[in-house]
Scaffold this active site. Sequence first.
Site, mmCIF file in Angstrom:
data_model
loop_
_atom_site.group_PDB
_atom_site.id
_atom_site.type_symbol
_atom_site.label_atom_id
_atom_site.label_comp_id
_atom_site.label_asym_id
_atom_site.label_seq_id
_atom_site.Cartn_x
_atom_site.Cartn_y
_atom_site.Cartn_z
ATOM 1 N N SER A 141 0.902 -1.175 0.117
ATOM 2 C CA SER A 141 0.159 0.277 -0.041
ATOM 3 C C SER A 141 1.038 0.867 -0.046
ATOM 4 O O SER A 141 2.301 1.095 0.405
ATOM 5 C CB SER A 141 -1.152 -0.144 1.441
ATOM 6 O OG SER A 141 -1.302 1.490 1.584
ATOM 7 N N TYR A 154 -0.384 -0.240 10.414
ATOM 8 C CA TYR A 154 -1.127 -0.736 9.393
ATOM 9 C C TYR A 154 0.278 -0.561 8.091
ATOM 10 O O TYR A 154 0.375 -1.212 7.297
ATOM 11 C CB TYR A 154 -2.293 -0.314 8.383
ATOM 12 C CG TYR A 154 -3.036 -0.506 6.911
ATOM 13 C CD1 TYR A 154 -3.078 -1.306 6.856
ATOM 14 C CD2 TYR A 154 -2.760 0.550 5.926
ATOM 15 C CE1 TYR A 154 -3.640 -1.908 5.700
ATOM 16 C CE2 TYR A 154 -3.313 0.388 4.932
ATOM 17 C CZ TYR A 154 -4.016 -0.957 4.944
ATOM 18 O OH TYR A 154 -4.317 -1.429 3.467
HETATM 19 N N1 NAD Z 1 -9.106 -0.695 -0.393
HETATM 20 C C1 NAD Z 1 -8.204 -0.502 -0.865
HETATM 21 O O1 NAD Z 1 -8.820 0.915 -0.373
HETATM 22 C C2 NAD Z 1 -6.714 -0.428 -0.207
HETATM 23 C C3 NAD Z 1 -5.655 0.425 -0.748
HETATM 24 C C4 NAD Z 1 -4.195 -0.637 -0.637
HETATM 25 C C5 NAD Z 1 -4.112 -1.254 -0.445
HETATM 26 N N2 NAD Z 1 -4.472 -2.420 0.118
HETATM 27 C C6 NAD Z 1 -4.934 -3.540 0.434
HETATM 28 O O2 NAD Z 1 -5.341 -4.369 -0.705
HETATM 29 C C7 NAD Z 1 -5.814 -5.884 -0.366
HETATM 30 C C8 NAD Z 1 -7.439 -6.333 -0.232
HETATM 31 O O3 NAD Z 1 -7.859 -4.807 0.255
HETATM 32 P P1 NAD Z 1 -8.978 -5.110 0.161
HETATM 33 O O4 NAD Z 1 -9.068 -3.414 -0.313
HETATM 34 O O5 NAD Z 1 -9.369 -6.160 -1.219
HETATM 35 O O6 NAD Z 1 -10.006 -5.719 1.095
HETATM 36 P P2 NAD Z 1 -11.653 -6.368 1.534
HETATM 37 O O7 NAD Z 1 -11.562 -6.599 2.986
HETATM 38 O O8 NAD Z 1 -12.248 -6.551 0.741
HETATM 39 O O9 NAD Z 1 -10.046 -8.207 1.137
HETATM 40 C C9 NAD Z 1 -9.820 -8.183 2.541
HETATM 41 C C10 NAD Z 1 -9.528 -10.126 1.663
HETATM 42 O O10 NAD Z 1 -8.720 -11.202 3.419
HETATM 43 C C11 NAD Z 1 -9.356 -11.607 3.834
HETATM 44 N N3 NAD Z 1 -8.678 -11.945 4.575
HETATM 45 C C12 NAD Z 1 -8.649 -11.374 5.803
HETATM 46 N N4 NAD Z 1 -7.881 -11.408 7.290
HETATM 47 C C13 NAD Z 1 -7.679 -12.937 6.342
HETATM 48 C C14 NAD Z 1 -6.952 -14.079 7.716
HETATM 49 N N5 NAD Z 1 -6.364 -14.003 8.548
HETATM 50 N N6 NAD Z 1 -6.957 -15.089 6.579
HETATM 51 C C15 NAD Z 1 -7.352 -15.196 5.404
HETATM 52 N N7 NAD Z 1 -7.805 -14.521 4.919
HETATM 53 C C16 NAD Z 1 -8.088 -12.872 5.536
HETATM 54 C C17 NAD Z 1 -10.574 -11.043 4.160
HETATM 55 O O11 NAD Z 1 -11.481 -12.129 4.254
HETATM 56 C C18 NAD Z 1 -11.319 -10.721 2.452
HETATM 57 O O12 NAD Z 1 -11.965 -11.770 1.514
HETATM 58 C C19 NAD Z 1 -5.396 -5.689 1.706
HETATM 59 O O13 NAD Z 1 -4.242 -6.389 1.629
HETATM 60 C C20 NAD Z 1 -4.963 -3.982 1.678
HETATM 61 O O14 NAD Z 1 -3.601 -4.047 2.275
HETATM 62 C C21 NAD Z 1 -6.425 -1.871 -0.213
#
Ligand code: NAD
Length: 253
Positions: A141, A154
């Site tokens: 991120s 985070y």
């Molecule tokens: N959404 C944003 O704005 C954003 C920005 C920068 C980075 N990210 C990164 O992108 C990635 C995906 O984020 P997203 O927005 O799709 O979020 P999200 O919450 O929709 O998806 C995260 C997924 O990880 C799974 N998960 C969480 N903890 C877990 C565990 N202990 N074991 C197994 N599965 C687990 C959840 O069930 C979910 O399916 C993350 O690493 C996040 O940090 C997201």
Amino acid sequence: MRFSGKTALLTGVASGLGRAVAQALANEGARLVLVDRAKDQLENLVLLLRGEGADVVELVGDVSREETSRQAVALARSRFSSLDILINNAGINPTGTISQTDPAMWQQALDINLKSAYLFCREAIPHMVEAGKGVIVNTASIAGQRASTAEAVYGVSKAGLIMLTRTIARDYGAKGIRANAICPGVLESVMADRLTRMSAEQVAARDQRFAPTVPLGRLGTYEEIAKATLFLASEDASYVNGAQLTVDGGLTA
Ligand SMILES: NC(=O)c1ccc[n+]([C@@H]2O[C@H](COP(=O)([O-])OP(=O)(O)OC[C@H]3O[C@@H](n4cnc5c(N)ncnc54)[C@H](O)[C@@H]3O)[C@@H](O)[C@H]2O)c1
């Protein structure tokens, strides 16, 4: 079809970015091993992808547990006899300053966002070394590249993930393994765990606050980050190793 005949293992696929990446990889011919702890959502995705003709197998588990990484890599080997691509994407988004972060939350965030990637890489790398090739993409991120307000643990977890990626790139490049981090900016969708702590009004206020600060004038979509992830996972990125690909519309430019 850039990924025909390739096996990709992805974590955190039940929603959001991971789901979009899994769909894009399946569309381009990859065989998939999908890992998430959200059983129902994971099974729905698997049914959808199989219905579209994809070769997919799933594992329900907590990515911060060593056992899950072992089972997932073993599944890739037994079902598909190979493991070409590992995408560590699962994550949670705790908020708060250091004073607002209790030790349990600190540990949980590091376990899910950072230790999980170490565990999956540790299981996958020996097989990639044996094959003489492999690709790792870790979802970091921009919060790991520069400090974000009240996202203390985070940001620390994502900074650690970037350094884990660079360390692998240096140690295993000569063995044919490439490792890169993708650093999304602010996306249209708030992460699922954070969404449970926010009202619809707070989400709308967040969007209104951030969008004008992005040089492109809007927030990013999961599909846009998925395209960049597929680039890193593909042969198009054959000389990209140890990079942090920032995809943020210019927010941190
Ligand atoms: N959404 C944003 O704005 C954003 C920005 C920068 C980075 N990210 C990164 O992108 C990635 C995906 O984020 P997203 O927005 O799709 O979020 P999200 O919450 O929709 O998806 C995260 C997924 O990880 C799974 N998960 C969480 N903890 C877990 C565990 N202990 N074991 C197994 N599965 C687990 C959840 O069930 C979910 O399916 C993350 O690493 C996040 O940090 C997201």
